[in-house]
Design an enzyme around this catalytic site. Structure first.
Site, PDB file in Angstrom:
ATOM      1  N   HIS A   1      -6.511  -5.460  -2.685  1.00  0.00           N
ATOM      2  CA  HIS A   1      -7.335  -5.572  -1.306  1.00  0.00           C
ATOM      3  C   HIS A   1      -7.482  -6.927  -0.997  1.00  0.00           C
ATOM      4  O   HIS A   1      -8.261  -7.143  -0.366  1.00  0.00           O
ATOM      5  CB  HIS A   1      -8.462  -4.798  -1.319  1.00  0.00           C
ATOM      6  CG  HIS A   1      -8.133  -3.293  -1.279  1.00  0.00           C
ATOM      7  ND1 HIS A   1      -9.056  -2.136  -1.317  1.00  0.00           N
ATOM      8  CD2 HIS A   1      -6.882  -2.547  -1.014  1.00  0.00           C
ATOM      9  CE1 HIS A   1      -8.713  -1.085  -1.051  1.00  0.00           C
ATOM     10  NE2 HIS A   1      -7.635  -1.306  -1.039  1.00  0.00           N
TER      11      HIS A   1
ATOM     12  N   ARG B   1       0.899  -1.170   0.089  1.00  0.00           N
ATOM     13  CA  ARG B   1      -0.023   0.132   0.030  1.00  0.00           C
ATOM     14  C   ARG B   1       0.958   1.202   0.012  1.00  0.00           C
ATOM     15  O   ARG B   1       0.606   2.280  -0.732  1.00  0.00           O
ATOM     16  CB  ARG B   1      -0.868   0.000   1.273  1.00  0.00           C
ATOM     17  CG  ARG B   1      -1.909   1.075   1.291  1.00  0.00           C
ATOM     18  CD  ARG B   1      -2.948   0.985   2.146  1.00  0.00           C
ATOM     19  NE  ARG B   1      -3.674   2.182   2.636  1.00  0.00           N
ATOM     20  CZ  ARG B   1      -4.174   2.920   3.388  1.00  0.00           C
ATOM     21  NH1 ARG B   1      -3.379   2.719   4.675  1.00  0.00           N
ATOM     22  NH2 ARG B   1      -4.903   3.626   3.374  1.00  0.00           N
TER      23      ARG B   1
ATOM     24  N   ASN C   1      -3.334   8.493   5.301  1.00  0.00           N
ATOM     25  CA  ASN C   1      -2.211   8.011   5.746  1.00  0.00           C
ATOM     26  C   ASN C   1      -2.054   8.077   7.328  1.00  0.00           C
ATOM     27  O   ASN C   1      -1.628   7.012   8.041  1.00  0.00           O
ATOM     28  CB  ASN C   1      -0.643   8.532   5.245  1.00  0.00           C
ATOM     29  CG  ASN C   1      -0.720   8.220   3.882  1.00  0.00           C
ATOM     30  OD1 ASN C   1      -0.853   7.008   3.286  1.00  0.00           O
ATOM     31  ND2 ASN C   1       0.021   9.330   3.094  1.00  0.00           N
TER      32      ASN C   1
ATOM     33  N   HIS D   1       0.634   4.487  -2.325  1.00  0.00           N
ATOM     34  CA  HIS D   1       0.498   5.832  -1.827  1.00  0.00           C
ATOM     35  C   HIS D   1       1.685   6.912  -2.350  1.00  0.00           C
ATOM     36  O   HIS D   1       1.513   7.940  -2.234  1.00  0.00           O
ATOM     37  CB  HIS D   1       0.285   5.804  -0.270  1.00  0.00           C
ATOM     38  CG  HIS D   1      -1.042   5.401   0.112  1.00  0.00           C
ATOM     39  ND1 HIS D   1      -1.558   5.614   1.200  1.00  0.00           N
ATOM     40  CD2 HIS D   1      -1.822   4.836  -0.493  1.00  0.00           C
ATOM     41  CE1 HIS D   1      -2.979   5.151   1.540  1.00  0.00           C
ATOM     42  NE2 HIS D   1      -3.067   4.579   0.284  1.00  0.00           N
TER      43      HIS D   1
HETATM   44  C1  HEM Z   1      -9.012   2.146  -5.866  1.00  0.00           C
HETATM   45  C2  HEM Z   1      -8.760   3.061  -4.698  1.00  0.00           C
HETATM   46  C3  HEM Z   1      -8.477   2.554  -3.501  1.00  0.00           C
HETATM   47  C4  HEM Z   1      -8.986   2.878  -2.256  1.00  0.00           C
HETATM   48  C5  HEM Z   1     -10.256   3.751  -2.138  1.00  0.00           C
HETATM   49  C6  HEM Z   1      -8.249   2.658  -1.160  1.00  0.00           C
HETATM   50  C7  HEM Z   1      -8.878   2.650   0.045  1.00  0.00           C
HETATM   51  C8  HEM Z   1      -8.171   1.969   1.178  1.00  0.00           C
HETATM   52  C9  HEM Z   1      -8.314   1.955   2.604  1.00  0.00           C
HETATM   53  C10 HEM Z   1      -9.455   3.060   2.965  1.00  0.00           C
HETATM   54  C11 HEM Z   1      -7.821   1.090   3.174  1.00  0.00           C
HETATM   55  C12 HEM Z   1      -7.862   0.845   4.916  1.00  0.00           C
HETATM   56  C13 HEM Z   1      -7.134   1.738   5.624  1.00  0.00           C
HETATM   57  C14 HEM Z   1      -7.332   1.771   7.093  1.00  0.00           C
HETATM   58  O1  HEM Z   1      -8.445   1.396   7.475  1.00  0.00           O
HETATM   59  O2  HEM Z   1      -6.320   1.918   7.841  1.00  0.00           O
HETATM   60  C15 HEM Z   1      -6.866   0.646   2.251  1.00  0.00           C
HETATM   61  C16 HEM Z   1      -5.897  -0.369   2.583  1.00  0.00           C
HETATM   62  C17 HEM Z   1      -5.080  -1.063   1.869  1.00  0.00           C
HETATM   63  N1  HEM Z   1      -4.944  -0.702   0.542  1.00  0.00           N
HETATM   64 FE1  HEM Z   1      -6.188   0.334  -0.536  1.00  0.00          FE
HETATM   65  N2  HEM Z   1      -7.242   1.574  -1.637  1.00  0.00           N
HETATM   66  C18 HEM Z   1      -7.296   1.635  -3.094  1.00  0.00           C
HETATM   67  C19 HEM Z   1      -6.252   1.093  -4.048  1.00  0.00           C
HETATM   68  C20 HEM Z   1      -5.399   0.487  -3.747  1.00  0.00           C
HETATM   69  C21 HEM Z   1      -4.241  -0.013  -4.680  1.00  0.00           C
HETATM   70  C22 HEM Z   1      -4.092   0.502  -5.703  1.00  0.00           C
HETATM   71  C23 HEM Z   1      -3.469  -0.656  -3.642  1.00  0.00           C
HETATM   72  C24 HEM Z   1      -1.980  -1.476  -4.166  1.00  0.00           C
HETATM   73  C25 HEM Z   1      -1.698  -1.651  -5.418  1.00  0.00           C
HETATM   74  C26 HEM Z   1      -3.891  -0.642  -2.414  1.00  0.00           C
HETATM   75  C27 HEM Z   1      -3.372  -1.618  -1.346  1.00  0.00           C
HETATM   76  C28 HEM Z   1      -3.858  -1.543  -0.226  1.00  0.00           C
HETATM   77  C29 HEM Z   1      -3.606  -2.785   0.952  1.00  0.00           C
HETATM   78  C30 HEM Z   1      -2.766  -3.645   0.840  1.00  0.00           C
HETATM   79  C31 HEM Z   1      -4.412  -2.453   1.984  1.00  0.00           C
HETATM   80  C32 HEM Z   1      -4.143  -2.964   3.434  1.00  0.00           C
HETATM   81  C33 HEM Z   1      -2.998  -2.254   4.236  1.00  0.00           C
HETATM   82  C34 HEM Z   1      -2.736  -2.869   5.652  1.00  0.00           C
HETATM   83  O3  HEM Z   1      -3.337  -3.890   5.843  1.00  0.00           O
HETATM   84  O4  HEM Z   1      -1.886  -2.302   6.157  1.00  0.00           O
HETATM   85  N3  HEM Z   1      -5.140  -0.048  -2.299  1.00  0.00           N
HETATM   86  N4  HEM Z   1      -6.991   0.899   1.141  1.00  0.00           N
END
Ligand code: HEM
Length: 338
Positions: free
Chosen positions: A205, A73, A106, A77
């Site tokens: 995700h 992630r 973040n 970012h």
């Molecule tokens: C399409 C639009 C996207 C949105 C709206 C989005 C939003 C989010 C949100 C809200 C979270 C949870 C954060 C939290 O609750 O602390 C999250 C987690 C995550 N996102 Fe996304 N994301 C998007 C795209 C992506 C992309 C493109 C990637 C990587 C290529 C990605 C990888 C991840 C990963 C791996 C997590 C889990 C991180 C962890 O467990 O520490 N996301 N994302």
């Protein structure tokens, strides 16, 4: 022109080509597409870089599988805010500098910085002042996916690190959990990424966790497009009102820590955790469909297809470069400019 020699004409032509290249740079919302990245960029100057990063990541993921998700992630970012330039890694330095770590997406959420620090320290010990933090993060993200059981791809290298960062740019460029499909498509299009790239990249995700604060509305009656049993289960962890903001749920309940296509199967059952996830399938609910429904179904049934498209889209995302003129360097410490 008429009096120009053949070599003069060549120089002139080269200059004109360069001009076109420079004016194309910065075409995607102030972000350009990197030229000159190469998988062999450090072949002579730091041949150990890939194995060093891989071994640090292997240890980190063995200790905490979620760490793979968190580092992946971080790369997203990084790349979405002025290109993949390590800007997300810069610490605030009050009173003069406020970086991206405090941005909405973040703050209290982004993690994995210590793992990037550890990889960078080992890389510095092997080859001083050679490999950028942005490249360390690009490699670490690739390794994270593979270590969690996913696909892999050759990482093109040669990025440089920004000397500064912008919290406002992070707030403006990173999509949020209640985004609509239309807004997600626009956010990715602004980076030169297609609808297919967006849906494939969202497959990240398939690993990791989200906090209650990001899905409270969705499981407490705010969303038509949600599986009722799934929502009821999540309400125990994330009740209406306040409290429990930091409680974590897996983004892919089927296989939370495996990088596979389970995320897409969950979407077809209306079991996406975030509103933005579920927007990719039957957007809005109530019998409406999404332009991405067919692709989501395809990925849900064909893990190899998802793996290929994900790898391709990660390379594309990794090519996003800072806008022309951004001051860059190879940072020695990922948390601060040299
Ligand atoms: C399409 C639009 C996207 C949105 C709206 C989005 C939003 C989010 C949100 C809200 C979270 C949870 C954060 C939290 O609750 O602390 C999250 C987690 C995550 N996102 Fe996304 N994301 C998007 C795209 C992506 C992309 C493109 C990637 C990587 C290529 C990605 C990888 C991840 C990963 C791996 C997590 C889990 C991180 C962890 O467990 O520490 N996301 N994302």
């Amino acid at each position: 022109m008429a009096a120009m020699s053949a070599s003069g004409r060549r120089v002139f032509l080269l200059g004109a080509l360069l001009l076109v290249a420079v004016s194309c740079h910065g075409g995607f919302g102030g972000v350009g597409v990197a030229e000159g990245l190469s998988t062999r960029y450090y072949a002579k100057t730091c041949p150990a870089v890939e194995s060093v990063v891989r071994s640090v990541m292997a240890r980190a993921v063995a200790a905490d599988r979620r760490m793979g998700a968190s580092v992946l992630r971080l790369f997203f970012h990084d790349c979405f805010v002025n290109g993949c330039d390590g800007s997300v890694l810069l610490d605030d330095a009050p009173p003069g500098f406020t970086g991206e770590k405090g941005a909405g997406a973040n703050a209290g959420s982004a993690r994995g910085f210590e793992v990037v620090d550890a990889a960078k320290a080992r890389v510095e010990a092997a080859c001083r002042a050679t490999v950028s933090c942005a490249d360390v993060l690009a490699l670490a993200a690739r390794d994270a996916v593979a270590l969690l059981g996913g696909t892999t791809w050759p990482v093109r290298l040669g990025r440089k690190d920004a000397r500064t960062a912008s919290q406002a740019a992070a707030n403006g460029n990173l999509p949020g959990p209640v985004s609509s499909l239309t807004s997600l498509l626009a956010t990715f299009a602004a980076k030169g990424l297609s609808a297919r790239d967006m849906t494939a990249l969202s497959g990240a995700h398939t690993v990791g966790r989200a906090r209650c604060a990001t899905f409270r509305g969705r499981v407490n009656g705010g969303d038509a497009n949600v599986n009722a049993t799934f929502a009821a289960q999540l309400r125990r962890l994330c009740p209406a009102g306040t409290g429990g903001d930091g409680n974590l749920a897996p983004l892919d309940a089927e296989t939370p820590d495996v990088f596979d296509n389970g995320y897409f199967r969950e979407l077809t059952k209306q079991r996406g955790l975030l509103h933005s996830d579920q927007e990719l399938f039957a957007a809005g609910g109530g019998g409406r469909s999404s332009s991405q429904d067919a692709l989501v179904r395809k990925y849900a049934g064909n893990g190899a297809k998802f793996a290929r498209d994900f790898a391709k889209a990660m390379v594309k995302m990794g090519n996003l470069a800072p806008a022309a003129g951004t001051p860059v360097e190879v940072r020695l410490n990922c948390r601060k400019p040299n």
